[in-house]
Structure formats: structure tokens, C-alpha cells
Design an enzyme around this catalytic site. Structure first.
Site, PDB file in Angstrom:
ATOM      1  N   HIS A 117     -11.838  -2.094  -5.182  1.00  0.00           N
ATOM      2  CA  HIS A 117     -11.619  -1.655  -3.560  1.00  0.00           C
ATOM      3  C   HIS A 117     -10.608  -0.548  -3.784  1.00  0.00           C
ATOM      4  CE1 HIS A 117      -8.278  -5.027  -3.767  1.00  0.00           C
ATOM      5  NE2 HIS A 117      -7.955  -3.975  -4.152  1.00  0.00           N
TER       6      HIS A 117
ATOM      7  N   HIS B  23      -2.022  -5.232   0.423  1.00  0.00           N
ATOM      8  CA  HIS B  23      -1.144  -4.252  -0.089  1.00  0.00           C
ATOM      9  C   HIS B  23      -0.247  -4.020   0.740  1.00  0.00           C
ATOM     10  CE1 HIS B  23      -5.105  -3.750  -1.954  1.00  0.00           C
ATOM     11  NE2 HIS B  23      -4.524  -3.574  -2.815  1.00  0.00           N
TER      12      HIS B  23
ATOM     13  N   HIS C 177      -6.741  -0.407 -14.502  1.00  0.00           N
ATOM     14  CA  HIS C 177      -6.133   0.677 -13.933  1.00  0.00           C
ATOM     15  C   HIS C 177      -4.673   0.425 -14.155  1.00  0.00           C
ATOM     16  CE1 HIS C 177      -6.674  -1.992 -10.350  1.00  0.00           C
ATOM     17  NE2 HIS C 177      -5.784  -1.103  -9.692  1.00  0.00           N
TER      18      HIS C 177
ATOM     19  N   GLU D  85      -5.654  -7.726 -10.962  1.00  0.00           N
ATOM     20  CA  GLU D  85      -6.695  -8.005  -9.863  1.00  0.00           C
ATOM     21  C   GLU D  85      -7.879  -8.734 -10.241  1.00  0.00           C
ATOM     22  OE1 GLU D  85      -5.221  -4.255  -6.839  1.00  0.00           O
ATOM     23  OE2 GLU D  85      -6.915  -4.272  -7.796  1.00  0.00           O
TER      24      GLU D  85
END
Length: 297
Positions: free
Chosen positions: A12, A59, A197, A244
Site C-alpha cells: 500500500h 500511519h 522496505h 508489515e
């Protein structure tokens, strides 16, 4: 009864939403990524669900470091796209499904999972980018998303975060909850976030293509073993934000092939899952993008 018929997994990355909103999807940098979702958009039209349970991480929009629930389910009738510092994304409001969400909350809590009940929250790119990728660009005034969405937020921002095993078991509990809902609904469950990431520190920009695809292979073929992957493996191999991926295990745990007796070969065949689509691309704003659609047999 309601049934979970498919699971969708996707990264996402916020820059993906920005590329769509700013009309950059056909630029050389972005076109290969969006091409990988062309099949998915058609699949979504051909397999339109009645409800989506969308697992994502907030977030620092709805929650902050002052209060971060490990698992939170949205039970509201609607959710507004959040302003993440550059104004809200120009996408439609997200409509909820309070009846099913409340039922899931009750059932899952009775199965000994502690959920935070959220009756009001704005939803950020973690939820809206997957919807855009799967449903295409939408006018915020004229259009709507194809079905109601139940937001299911997971803390993967502030340690301690839930283990992959805990998330996998939660997926099983969600499946049981859905199947006990007394209405004929076709339900999809989506796991979002990842893949490899890292956004800060000496390893900022880390991408591990080999590990990502090996993890996907295992999640598809041997989800029980995949669920046992320890946190340190995600951090070491996929970067600090690679954690995640535990959210994908919630969606994987909700699929039918993990709910039968593994020694029963006939049941195994009856409860198998099919890979409808798989896609992997790097980079998208220094992030590896993974995507998968699984269908229950």
C-alpha cells in the site's frame, strides 16, 4: 451464511496513490507497476464481493503514539479519507458494514482475541491505496467503491507488534466469525502492507527480491510454516518496515485450506486454494511491491 471466497494481498505504498491522483500512471517509471494490476481490476469486476474486510496499518492518522491498539476493527457506517499532510486523497468516502463488523468483533472477542472497537476514524493510504489499485481511479463525488469495507487496523508501527502466528490465528477466528453471520454474503479479506522496505537508518532503501518471493512461495504453499517466521527474520531480511507482512497472514489464515485436518487428503482437496494472480515489482518509491489473489476452491 456468509462466506470468505477470496483473499487479496497487496502493498500500500503511499506514492502509488499519489501517482494515481496526479495522473502519472502511464509514465515510464510507474507504468510497469500499474500494468501488473490490470488483471486484478478485471478480476474485481468479475468477482465483486458484498463486503471487504481490509487489514491495514494506520500511519499515525487515526491513532498516535499516545494510544496504539494492537488490533482494531471499524464498526462505523462510513469513513472519510484522511489528510496525511497534503490534503485527503481525492477518492470516495468508504462505506462500512456495521452489522457484520459488530458481529465479527463479538465473535472474535469471544474467541479470546482482544479487539479495540472503533466507531469513528479517518482512513489513510494504508486502506485507500489498495482500493484504488483493485478498483481503479474513482471520482470522489460521482463514484463510490464497489462494496462496503470493514477496516481492520493492526499495529506494526510501535513495538511490541503481534507475531505472525498471532495474526494467522486471528485470521482463522475471523473466518469462523464470518461463517456464523446469518446472512448470505460474499466476503473478501485483504492483507496489505510490505513487502521488503526500510525507510530510515543505514539500510534505508533496502529491497530483498529473493527473500520476498521465497516468503510468498511459502505463504501460498505452507502458510503454517510461514506463520512461524520470527520477527527478527522480517527485520533482518525485509527491513524494518517489512514487518508489515504479518498482516498478510491474517488474510491467509482466513482461507479455507487452513481449517481442515491436515491428515485428511479428501478434505485437503476440497479446501484447496487457487492462485488467481501473482505479481511482484521493484521499485516503487524505494519499496518492493507484492500482489497476490487467492480463491477458495
Amino acid at each position: 451464511m456468509a462466506k470468505i471466497t477470496a483473499s487479496v494481498f497487496t502493498s500500500h505504498v503511499p506514492a502509488i496513490g499519489a501517482a494515481m491522483d496526479l495522473g502519472k500512471t502511464q509514465e515510464d517509471y510507474w507504468k510497469p507497476l500499474f500494468t501488473g494490476y490490470e488483471y486484478s481490476k478485471q478480476w474485481m469486476k468479475d468477482n465483486k464481493p458484498d463486503v471487504i474486510i481490509l487489514v491495514f496499518n494506520d500511519h499515525a492518522t487515526a491513532f498516535s503514539l499516545d494510544m496504539i491498539p494492537t488490533f482494531a476493527i471499524g464498526t462505523a457506517a462510513e469513513y472519510t479519507p484522511a489528510d496525511e499532510g497534503f490534503g485527503p486523497r481525492p477518492v470516495p468516502k468508504v462505506m462500512g458494514h456495521p452489522d457484520l463488523a459488530s458481529h465479527i468483533a463479538h465473535s472474535v472477542i469471544q474467541q479470546d482475541f482482544d479487539l479495540t472497537i472503533v466507531n469513528k476514524m479517518d482512513v489513510d493510504h494504508g486502506l485507500t491505496v489498495p482500493l484504488s489499485l483493485m478498483c481503479g481511479e474513482k471520482d470522489p463525488v460521482k463514484d463510490s467503491w464497489p462494496c462496503p469495507v470493514i477496516p481492520f487496523a493492526v499495529n506494526v508501527v510501535q513495538y511490541p507488534v503481534p507475531s505472525g502466528q498471532r495474526c494467522f490465528n486471528l485470521g482463522k477466528a475471523i473466518r469462523k466469525a464470518v461463517e456464523s453471520f446469518d446472512e448470505d454474503l460474499n466476503v473478501h479479506i485483504w492483507g496489505t502492507g510490505g513487502m521488503s522496505h526500510q525507510l530510515q537508518g543505514a539500510r534505508a532503501g533496502l529491497i530483498n527480491r529473493e527473500w520476498d518471493n521465497a516468503w510468498l512461495d511459502q505463504m501460498i504453499a505452507d502458510p503454517v510454516a510461514c506463520a512461524a517466521t520470527p520477527h527478527i527474520d522480517y527485520v533482518r531480511e525485509a527491513g524494518s518496515e517489512g514487518i508489515e507482512l504479518v498482516m498478510w497472514l491474517i488474510a491467509r489464515g482466513a482461507m479455507s485450506d487452513v481449517s481442515y485436518d491436515a491428515t485428511d487428503l479428501e478434505a485437503a482437496r476440497a479446501h484447496s486454494v487457487r492462485v488467481a494472480h501473482r505479481f511482484y515489482h521493484v521499485p516503487a518509491s524505494n519499496t518492493a511491491v507484492g500482489h497476490l489473489i487467492l480463491e477458495n476452491n
